[in-house]
Scaffold this motif. Structure first.
Motif, PDB file in Angstrom:
ATOM      1  N   ALA A  12       0.746  -1.090  -0.182  1.00 52.33           N
ATOM      2  CA  ALA A  12       0.005  -0.152   0.064  1.00 52.33           C
ATOM      3  C   ALA A  12       0.884   1.427  -0.033  1.00 52.33           C
ATOM      4  N   MET A  13       1.837   1.454   0.970  1.00 52.76           N
ATOM      5  CA  MET A  13       2.744   2.558   0.787  1.00 52.76           C
ATOM      6  C   MET A  13       3.503   2.683  -0.510  1.00 52.76           C
ATOM      7  N   GLY A  14       3.946   1.485  -1.243  1.00 50.47           N
ATOM      8  CA  GLY A  14       4.593   1.775  -2.419  1.00 50.47           C
ATOM      9  C   GLY A  14       3.531   2.303  -3.680  1.00 50.47           C
ATOM     10  N   PHE A  15       2.354   1.789  -3.644  1.00 53.91           N
ATOM     11  CA  PHE A  15       1.400   2.057  -4.426  1.00 53.91           C
ATOM     12  C   PHE A  15       0.958   3.773  -4.277  1.00 53.91           C
ATOM     13  N   VAL A  16       0.803   3.966  -2.979  1.00 53.46           N
ATOM     14  CA  VAL A  16       0.367   5.463  -2.731  1.00 53.46           C
ATOM     15  C   VAL A  16       1.536   6.325  -2.945  1.00 53.46           C
ATOM     16  N   ASN A  17       2.866   5.998  -2.624  1.00 55.49           N
ATOM     17  CA  ASN A  17       4.095   6.886  -3.009  1.00 55.49           C
ATOM     18  C   ASN A  17       4.363   7.001  -4.373  1.00 55.49           C
ATOM     19  N   GLY A  18       4.237   5.806  -4.952  1.00 59.26           N
ATOM     20  CA  GLY A  18       4.227   5.823  -6.475  1.00 59.26           C
ATOM     21  C   GLY A  18       3.245   6.795  -7.166  1.00 59.26           C
ATOM     22  N   CYS A  19       2.089   6.536  -6.733  1.00 56.51           N
ATOM     23  CA  CYS A  19       0.983   7.556  -7.484  1.00 56.51           C
ATOM     24  C   CYS A  19       1.272   8.982  -7.138  1.00 56.51           C
ATOM     25  N   THR A  20       1.548   9.196  -5.789  1.00 56.01           N
ATOM     26  CA  THR A  20       1.689  10.679  -5.547  1.00 56.01           C
ATOM     27  C   THR A  20       2.917  11.333  -6.279  1.00 56.01           C
ATOM     28  N   THR A  21       3.840  10.598  -6.468  1.00 54.48           N
ATOM     29  CA  THR A  21       5.011  10.946  -7.357  1.00 54.48           C
ATOM     30  C   THR A  21       4.833  11.275  -8.751  1.00 54.48           C
ATOM     31  N   VAL A  22       4.175  10.160  -9.385  1.00 51.94           N
ATOM     32  CA  VAL A  22       3.547  10.405 -10.715  1.00 51.94           C
ATOM     33  C   VAL A  22       2.874  11.565 -10.834  1.00 51.94           C
ATOM     34  N   MET A  23       1.897  11.752  -9.890  1.00 52.65           N
ATOM     35  CA  MET A  23       1.069  12.879 -10.003  1.00 52.65           C
ATOM     36  C   MET A  23       1.914  14.082  -9.999  1.00 52.65           C
ATOM     37  N   VAL A  24       2.630  14.431  -9.034  1.00 48.71           N
ATOM     38  CA  VAL A  24       3.790  15.494  -9.217  1.00 48.71           C
ATOM     39  C   VAL A  24       4.405  15.672 -10.474  1.00 48.71           C
ATOM     40  N   LEU A  25       5.115  14.768 -10.774  1.00 49.23           N
ATOM     41  CA  LEU A  25       5.669  14.913 -12.005  1.00 49.23           C
ATOM     42  C   LEU A  25       4.988  15.237 -13.430  1.00 49.23           C
ATOM     43  N   ARG A  26       3.701  15.013 -13.184  1.00 46.85           N
ATOM     44  CA  ARG A  26       2.659  15.205 -14.262  1.00 46.85           C
ATOM     45  C   ARG A  26       2.346  16.508 -14.138  1.00 46.85           C
ATOM     46  N   GLY A  27       2.664  17.393 -13.147  1.00 48.23           N
ATOM     47  CA  GLY A  27       2.451  18.778 -12.971  1.00 48.23           C
ATOM     48  C   GLY A  27       0.967  18.812 -12.343  1.00 48.23           C
ATOM     49  N   ALA A  72       7.310   2.023 -11.458  1.00 46.82           N
ATOM     50  CA  ALA A  72       7.420   0.713 -11.162  1.00 46.82           C
ATOM     51  C   ALA A  72       7.166   0.453  -9.631  1.00 46.82           C
ATOM     52  N   GLY A  73       7.318   1.414  -8.730  1.00 50.81           N
ATOM     53  CA  GLY A  73       7.047   1.384  -7.618  1.00 50.81           C
ATOM     54  C   GLY A  73       5.507   1.242  -7.303  1.00 50.81           C
ATOM     55  N   MET A  74       4.649   2.019  -8.035  1.00 44.69           N
ATOM     56  CA  MET A  74       3.376   1.836  -8.107  1.00 44.69           C
ATOM     57  C   MET A  74       2.760   0.592  -8.373  1.00 44.69           C
ATOM     58  N   LEU A  75       3.327   0.061  -9.519  1.00 46.61           N
ATOM     59  CA  LEU A  75       2.716  -1.329  -9.870  1.00 46.61           C
ATOM     60  C   LEU A  75       3.065  -2.376  -9.135  1.00 46.61           C
ATOM     61  N   LEU A  76       4.437  -2.324  -8.619  1.00 47.20           N
ATOM     62  CA  LEU A  76       4.738  -3.341  -7.545  1.00 47.20           C
ATOM     63  C   LEU A  76       3.709  -3.379  -6.290  1.00 47.20           C
ATOM     64  N   GLY A  77       3.676  -1.977  -6.168  1.00 43.78           N
ATOM     65  CA  GLY A  77       2.875  -1.985  -4.769  1.00 43.78           C
ATOM     66  C   GLY A  77       1.638  -2.209  -4.913  1.00 43.78           C
ATOM     67  N   GLY A  78       0.911  -2.019  -6.012  1.00 40.72           N
ATOM     68  CA  GLY A  78      -0.799  -2.595  -6.283  1.00 40.72           C
ATOM     69  C   GLY A  78      -0.651  -4.056  -6.193  1.00 40.72           C
ATOM     70  N   VAL A  79       0.454  -4.869  -7.149  1.00 38.98           N
ATOM     71  CA  VAL A  79       0.216  -6.172  -7.224  1.00 38.98           C
ATOM     72  C   VAL A  79       0.521  -6.891  -5.856  1.00 38.98           C
ATOM     73  N   MET A  80       1.428  -6.232  -4.955  1.00 38.02           N
ATOM     74  CA  MET A  80       1.664  -6.769  -3.561  1.00 38.02           C
ATOM     75  C   MET A  80       0.524  -6.771  -2.925  1.00 38.02           C
TER      76      MET A  80
END
Length: 200
Positions: A12-27, A72-80
């Protein structure tokens, strides 16, 4: 079961952190000034804003490295999360994939720690600036302010120790999950659970 719960949390942490970072990088994240507007002192707010701008700028400059790591962190987090939830219900078929995903996520965390060291340092500097500003805003007493300044001087070291300590603990817990899921008792747990499923 403890190992499965920890695996679910890490996922869950990996998924949330990955999503947050992707959102920031997309502006789509907050603007630098939005994260510092609650600071009362103009001087402290300016310093924190500069640290925030440096953090977001560093992240954007490292986009070619940081974006793939975040996805990758988002996808692995979701799968985990998925496999951990299935394993909690006793699904034997989820155990081996979960072990592999846990190992992959642990490797990714270590890889990101070194490949994105510049972003991590900028993030720690930003957190340090925010923490220092809020602590200084919290008191106007000259005597208390002296103690605050002494603690503020220690904050960078504390944050660095926390960052390194969490990496070590995170790696050790990932090893614990893998060991726990490969023990005889784990196999017995899944065999018993599968027996209950077959009886139904």
């Amino acid at each position: 079961m403890t190992a499965l719960v920890i695996a679910w949390i890490f996922g869950a942490m990996g998924f949330v952190n990955g999503c947050t970072t992707v959102m920031v990088l997309r502006g789509e994240g907050p603007a630098p000034h939005e994260t510092t507007e609650m600071i009362q002192s103009d001087e402290q707010r300016a310093q924190a804003s500069q640290a925030a701008e440096n953090y977001y700028s560093t992240m954007n400059h490292a986009r070619h490295r940081y974006f793939p790591l975040s996805v990758a962190g988002m996808l692995l987090g979701g799968v985990m999360v998925l496999f951990a939830a299935r394993a909690m219900s006793g699904r034997e078929a989820a155990r081996n994939p979960l072990i592999q995903v846990v190992a992959a996520q642990a490797a990714l965390v270590l890889l990101a720690h070194f490949l994105a060291a510049d972003v991590r340092h900028a993030s720690l500097n930003f957190e340090n600036a925010i923490t220092a500003a809020r602590m200084r805003d919290s008191t106007q007493d000259p005597q208390a302010l002296e103690s605050v300044e002494q603690f503020v001087a220690m904050v960078p070291r504390i944050l660095h120790m926390r960052d390194t300590g969490w990496l070590v603990v995170r790696s050790l817990l990932s090893g614990f999950i893998v060991i726990a899921l490969t023990r005889t008792r784990a196999r017995e747990f899944f065999e018993a659970a599968n027996g209950r499923f077959s009886e139904r």
